[in-house]
Scaffold this active site. Structure first.
Site, PDB file in Angstrom:
ATOM      1  N   GLY A  63       0.827  -1.201   0.000  1.00 57.32           N
ATOM      2  CA  GLY A  63       0.000   0.000   0.000  1.00 57.32           C
ATOM      3  C   GLY A  63       0.856   1.243   0.000  1.00 57.32           C
ATOM      4  O   GLY A  63       2.056   1.199   0.285  1.00 57.32           O
TER       5      GLY A  63
ATOM      6  N   GLY B 228       0.501   5.874   0.284  1.00 48.89           N
ATOM      7  CA  GLY B 228      -0.389   7.013   0.480  1.00 48.89           C
ATOM      8  C   GLY B 228       0.406   8.205   0.947  1.00 48.89           C
ATOM      9  O   GLY B 228       1.632   8.224   0.854  1.00 48.89           O
TER      10      GLY B 228
ATOM     11  N   PHE C 147       1.199   9.368   3.796  1.00 46.52           N
ATOM     12  CA  PHE C 147       2.174   9.252   4.879  1.00 46.52           C
ATOM     13  C   PHE C 147       3.378   8.410   4.495  1.00 46.52           C
ATOM     14  O   PHE C 147       4.418   8.496   5.119  1.00 46.52           O
ATOM     15  CB  PHE C 147       1.525   8.645   6.118  1.00 46.52           C
ATOM     16  CG  PHE C 147       0.556   9.559   6.757  1.00 46.52           C
ATOM     17  CD1 PHE C 147       0.982  10.677   7.446  1.00 46.52           C
ATOM     18  CD2 PHE C 147      -0.807   9.328   6.668  1.00 46.52           C
ATOM     19  CE1 PHE C 147       0.082  11.538   8.045  1.00 46.52           C
ATOM     20  CE2 PHE C 147      -1.715  10.182   7.256  1.00 46.52           C
ATOM     21  CZ  PHE C 147      -1.278  11.291   7.944  1.00 46.52           C
ATOM     22  N   GLY C 148       3.210   7.546   3.518  1.00 43.57           N
ATOM     23  CA  GLY C 148       4.339   6.721   3.147  1.00 43.57           C
ATOM     24  C   GLY C 148       3.913   5.432   2.501  1.00 43.57           C
ATOM     25  O   GLY C 148       2.759   5.249   2.130  1.00 43.57           O
TER      26      GLY C 148
ATOM     27  N   VAL D 160       3.649   1.218   2.516  1.00 45.51           N
ATOM     28  CA  VAL D 160       3.432   0.155   3.487  1.00 45.51           C
ATOM     29  C   VAL D 160       3.915  -1.172   2.916  1.00 45.51           C
ATOM     30  O   VAL D 160       3.642  -1.495   1.759  1.00 45.51           O
ATOM     31  CB  VAL D 160       1.931   0.054   3.845  1.00 45.51           C
ATOM     32  CG1 VAL D 160       1.730  -0.940   4.961  1.00 45.51           C
ATOM     33  CG2 VAL D 160       1.389   1.412   4.238  1.00 45.51           C
TER      34      VAL D 160
ATOM     35  N   LYS E 243       5.054   0.608   7.985  1.00 44.38           N
ATOM     36  CA  LYS E 243       4.791   1.849   7.265  1.00 44.38           C
ATOM     37  C   LYS E 243       6.036   2.721   7.320  1.00 44.38           C
ATOM     38  O   LYS E 243       6.473   3.153   8.392  1.00 44.38           O
ATOM     39  CB  LYS E 243       3.602   2.561   7.909  1.00 44.38           C
ATOM     40  CG  LYS E 243       3.299   3.901   7.267  1.00 44.38           C
ATOM     41  CD  LYS E 243       2.031   4.521   7.826  1.00 44.38           C
ATOM     42  CE  LYS E 243       0.820   3.719   7.449  1.00 44.38           C
ATOM     43  NZ  LYS E 243      -0.430   4.492   7.476  1.00 44.38           N
TER      44      LYS E 243
ATOM     45  N   ASP F 239      -8.320  12.165   9.745  1.00 43.17           N
ATOM     46  CA  ASP F 239      -8.203  11.691   8.366  1.00 43.17           C
ATOM     47  C   ASP F 239      -8.982  10.393   8.177  1.00 43.17           C
ATOM     48  O   ASP F 239      -8.483   9.435   7.604  1.00 43.17           O
ATOM     49  CB  ASP F 239      -6.727  11.516   8.003  1.00 43.17           C
ATOM     50  CG  ASP F 239      -6.529  11.414   6.493  1.00 43.17           C
ATOM     51  OD1 ASP F 239      -7.451  11.813   5.745  1.00 43.17           O
ATOM     52  OD2 ASP F 239      -5.479  10.914   6.057  1.00 43.17           O
TER      53      ASP F 239
END
Ligand code: NAG
Ligand code: NAG
Ligand code: NAG
Ligand code: NAG
Ligand code: NAG
Ligand code: NAG
Ligand code: NAG
Length: 925
Positions: free
Chosen positions: A604, A606, A608-609, A611, A625, A723
């Protein structure tokens, strides 16, 4: 004797669900005073109101009226009470309600009765009988806002209130939708079939909703008089294309009047007017017009010149012939005596034509007593007793026999009079929600348990609780009631010490006959006397009471201590990572590299970073993450923050297992969630045209709401997620949901600098108020959660350029448009098929709209939302048992398919812990 008609509705359900020829789904036809069920000559199925054990039955005989339902009636005493029929309805559905009254000199008095009829708290009409042999009728169109509707007769000015029939017809579509329907009923004033072939009205079965279309040839006082010369009837046998449910029946549209001399004129009295009207005319061209001919005309209303500007041209609006055109007014001011005219325009060769017309009056709803909810909580505790069955509003139009109300427009309950009613159990705590309560009489019952806290009822003057079996102590808070004048608690089993403040002057206070209740003892010697004079057993009892109190106190203190420790408070932030017992686990980079096989499997990504999937040495699966932005706080602050987050434990929150801060890397380690994100299951590639069923969606919503509720109410200070979105709701192997990424926005924002004004969140989920004011509250999360609920209903992404039509950019605008116009079907995910209950869907849809209100203080708390979801789940469960057999298999299949998805094939779970690319850093719109 007033009773609910639950029995009837269950009977009715039996009809509609077990009978193979379901001809009258949505109909209730009560033959008041009747003794047996029967089907009449037009096919309506009548049931008796025999279980309604108030009032009396009379049989009457009226010349030329042979219909069985008009040979009986039920009448009521001419007293100050109300007598209510309670009918089951489906919330959020429109109905026609009809009550009819044929006097027939039932009381041999020949005095024509006059009385009131109300719907819930709203005065509907005053029934004035002016002829023993003709039927008075009242009709009302309403949108059900609760599961029952009450029709109450009351306040006889003359004679006795009575009723002949009560009929309920469920509508199917939205022709009677008005933008005012939350605040107004439509009271039917006229429904006319022009050019009718006989005096007989047209109704069921020609009209599937059993509206009664009156013939225009009926001779009645002030009914369609002043007819213009040259008015002729025309008719056709050609079927008319009415093209929508709830349009007038074809038979009504096949006849019309035409003004062969150029105009049609009529005058009639409109019941209930002057007032504001919903008025619709129905036209269909049923004459043959030559190519060089035209029919154009205008409506003329005295004093309303603006109305005449519009020209009616039927063929232009309903192209071709034999088609319905239905222009109307949804907010038109009309007088009691209505004269109207249709006049042809100068360039028209034919005179005007009119097939049918409906005029309804807006009747403002009365919301009733604000105490209705609290008192129904009290009722539900004693639901088998007669006095709970009076029905309708507690205060309006007249109060129940055992309450008294204030005379405010929105009356409050001021007295409860329930002495000697054989009440058992605790005093219902809902009584303490009656903030206007002045007198409470519960004496002479079998009530047990402690006295509730009456602090909410500051107006209380008189409390009668004597002669019950109440236990516990007398709460000191009673002394805080500023208006308390009389307090009777004698002859109960109260114990402890009488609060000093209650013994002051002025209060009439009787507490005798409570064996273990004692006057406050200032001196020990008095205490000794009390104990000394008591028998051994009671000493023992007293001792037990005291030790329990001590133990309880001790326990509470312990609990409070735990409470502080278990909760991440800001104060705890001063704890450092040097404290090994409390710090989050600190992984080494080497450990992480080995667990993820050098960051091999990306699951994954996104804002924030990225995964990665990982597996620790002991076999535990993890999600790793790697935070993208390397401008996070210094190492120490970072680990502090992470420590706080890792201390938040809840079964519906994804557990943070630890972190790693080495060589410029900021890494968070989470428990692994096998079934990916909610987003993927709603509209991602994993759905494969199949989807999670509605009840599963509700459970996911419940899980997520519980997680958020914990953040909002279980943590000190409150943790605001900031969020929330469907890609932050993760699903485990059992498809139970957990919320992820809470606290991360804060980690990123507040650490960098103290510019807390940077708005973070994801476009489509972002609270507009937060964006404007930059004041973050828990209600910002509620907004985002509302968006998630809308996604669950619709299976649509929060933002889409294509799916919401040209007027809407996002799911909120789109769903609002549909839901507020009563069209929920338009937004329900087609993948749900028919496997959901409309009521549970409405519940969620309405709550979702509350969540996305523009202003935070208008939104509910997450706890309220959670409660609504749980209600919807129980409704859905009940409905599911009904659907069993046809749909159950389908839903179970889809459930299995979702489980299989994640159980092994991790490679396909593309975006675990993903954060959308659409993350809005300062660019949120
Ligand atoms: C009843 O009907 C008959 C024949 O249709 C009529 O002559 C009579 O006047 C009617 N009676 C009443 C009371 O309406
Ligand atoms: C009934 O209504 C009339 C007029 O609204 C009112 O004067 C009268 O007091 C009422 N009667 C009772 C018993 O409530
Ligand atoms: C109600 O609507 C459905 C379609 O939504 C239609 O099939 C049905 O015939 C309608 N019922 C009546 C009484 O018009
Ligand atoms: C239409 O045409 C017919 C002949 O085709 C004629 O008799 C008639 O008067 C015309 N009507 C009008 C309104 O012009
Ligand atoms: C109709 O219009 C008037 C004035 O525009 C408005 O005050 C009223 O609320 C509207 N609706 C109803 C049901 O009267
Ligand atoms: C209370 O119970 C007694 C004995 O069963 C009965 O006689 C009495 O009518 C009841 N009172 C009420 C108000 O229900
Ligand atoms: C208090 O209640 C007891 C028991 O009902 C009664 O005998 C006594 O007269 C009452 N005392 C007062 C002052 O009302």
């Amino acid at each position: 004797m007033e009773t609910t008609f639950l029995f009837l509705s269950s009977l009715f359900l039996l009809f509609s669900f077990s009978s193979p020829q379901i001809i009258q789904a949505g109909f209730i036809s009560l033959d008041c005073g009747g003794t047996e069920s029967f089907t009449d000559e037009i096919g309506l199925q009548w049931t008796t109101d025999a279980k309604f054990n108030y009032g009396e039955i009379s049989t009457i005989s009226v010349a030329n009226e042979t219909r069985k339902q008009y040979t009986t009636l039920r009448h009521f005493p001419a007293d100050s009470r109300k007598y209510c029929y309670t009918l089951d309805v489906v919330s959020r559905t429109r109905y026609l309600l009809r009550a009819t009254f044929l006097y027939g000199n039932f009381d041999k008095n020949n005095v024509y009765p006059k009385f009131d009829i109300s719907v819930g708290a709203t005065h509907w009409s005053t029934i004035v009988i002016s002829d023993a042999n003709s039927i008075e009728m009242r009709e009302l169109i309403f949108l059900a806002s609760s599961p029952t509707v009450s029709v109450c007769l009351s306040n006889a000015t003359t004679g006795q209130p009575f009723i002949s029939t009560l009929e309920l017809r469920q509508f199917n579509g939205s022709i009677y939708f008005t933008q005012y329907e939350q605040q107004f009923y439509l009271s039917v004033s006229a429904r006319i079939n022009f050019g009718a072939e006989s005096d007989a009205p047209i109704r069921y079965p020609d009209d599937p909703f059993d509206r009664i279309w009156e013939s225009d040839s009926v001779k009645k006082a002030n009914y369609l008089v002043d007819v213009a010369a040259g008015t002729e009837k025309i008719s056709t046998k050609v079927p008319i294309d009415v093209n929508r449910y709830e349009a007038p029946p074809v038979k009504v549209m096949q006849t019309a009047v035409v003004g062969t001399s150029g105009s049609l004129t009529y005058r009639l009295n409109l019941d209930g007017f002057p007032g504001t009207a919903w008025a619709v005319t129905y036209f269909a061209e049923i004459e043959d017009l030559a190519p060089n001919e035209s029919r154009k005309f205008r409506l003329v209303l005295p004093g309303q010149p603006d109305i005449s500007k519009a020209v009616v041209n039927i063929v232009e609006n309903a192209p071709g012939k034999y088609r319905l055109y239905e222009p109307g007014f949804t907010n038109l001011s009309l007088p009691f005596v209505l004269s109207f005219k249709f006049g042809k325009t100068s360039d028209s060769s034919k005179g005007p034509l009119l097939n049918a017309m409906e005029i309804n009056k807006y009747l403002e709803k009365n919301d009733g007593s604000p105490d209705a909810a609290a008192i129904s909580g009290v009722l539900s505790r004693f639901s088998s007793a007669d006095w709970t069955q009076e029905g309708g509003d507690p205060c309006l139009p007249v109060p129940w026999s055992w309450v008294r109300c204030s005379s405010d427009p929105q009356p409050r309950i001021i007295s409860i009079l329930l002495s000697s009613k054989n009440l058992t159990g605790n005093i219902p705590s809902d009584i303490t929600k009656l903030v206007g309560l002045v007198e409470l009489w519960l004496d002479g019952n079998y009530l047990t348990g402690p006295l509730p806290d009456f602090t909410g009822c500051m107006d209380l003057k008189i409390i009668h609780l004597e002669n019950n079996q109440l236990t516990g102590t007398l709460p000191a808070s009673l002394a805080n009631l500023p208006n308390l004048r009389e307090l009777y608690v004698q002859n109960n089993v109260l114990s402890g010490v009488v609060p000093q403040d209650l013994l002051s002057n002025g209060l009439v206070f009787n507490y005798s006959g409570n064996y273990n209740l004692h006057r406050g003892s200032r001196t020990m010697s008095h205490m000794y006397i009390v104990i000394g004079s008591a028998v051994g057993a009671s000493v023992l009892l007293l001792a037990t009471v005291i030790s329990c109190l001590v133990m309880r106190k001790g326990k509470r203190r312990n609990y409070e201590k735990e409470h502080i420790v278990s909760v991440p408070t800001q104060r705890l932030a001063s704890w450092t990572s040097d404290d090994p017992a409390e710090a989050a686990h600190c992984f080494s980079l080497a450990e992480i590299e080995s667990a993820t096989n050098n960051f091999e499997k990306r699951i994954g990504s996104g804002g924030f970073g990225i995964v990665y999937y990982g597996k620790l040495k002991e076999g535990k699966e993890i999600a790793v993450k790697v935070l993208r932005n390397n401008s996070y706080q210094g190492k120490r602050e970072f680990s502090n923050e992470v420590t706080l987050l890792s201390r938040i434990h809840h079964r519906n929150l994804v557990q943070l297992l630890g972190y790693c801060r080495e060589e410029e890397n900021s890494i968070l380690v989470y428990e692994f969630m096998h079934n990916g994100t909610l987003k993927e299951h709603l509209y991602g590639p994993l759905t494969h045209g199949r989807s999670i069923n509605w009840i599963k969606r509700l459970q996911i919503a419940e899980d997520a709401a519980k997680g958020i509720e914990y953040l909002h109410t279980g943590c000190v200070p409150v943790v605001i997620h900031r969020d929330l979105k469907s890609s932050n709701i993760l699903l485990d192997t059992h498809m139970r949901a957990k919320v992820s990424d809470f606290g991360l926005s804060k980690l990123a924002v507040d650490g960098v600098s103290h510019v807390s004004s940077i708005v973070r969140g994801t476009v489509g989920y972002l609270d507009p108020e937060y964006y404007i004011s930059q004041q973050l509250t828990d209600k910002s999360d509620v907004y985002s959660f509302g968006v998630i609920l809308l996604e669950l209903i619709s299976g649509q992404e929060a933002i889409s350029n294509e799916n919401f039509g040209i007027h809407c950019r996002n799911i909120v605008q789109w769903a609002k448009l549909h839901i507020e116009s009563g069209d929920i079907q338009g937004i329900i995910d087609p993948l749900l098929g028919n496997n959901y209950d409309l009521q549970s869907m409405w519940k969620i849809a309405e709550k979702a709209l509350m969540c996305v209100q523009p202003h935070g203080d208008m939104r509910p708390s997450i706890s309220e939302v959670l409660k609504e979801i749980q209600d919807a789940i129980s409704i859905e469960r009940e409905a599911e048992t009904f659907r069993k057999g046809n749909s159950d298999e389908v839903s179970r299949n889809s459930f299995h398919s979702s489980m299989n998805l994640g159980s092994m094939d991790i490679g396909r779970v593309e975006s675990f812990l993903s954060i959308d690319q659409s993350i809005a850093q300062p660019t949120a719109r």
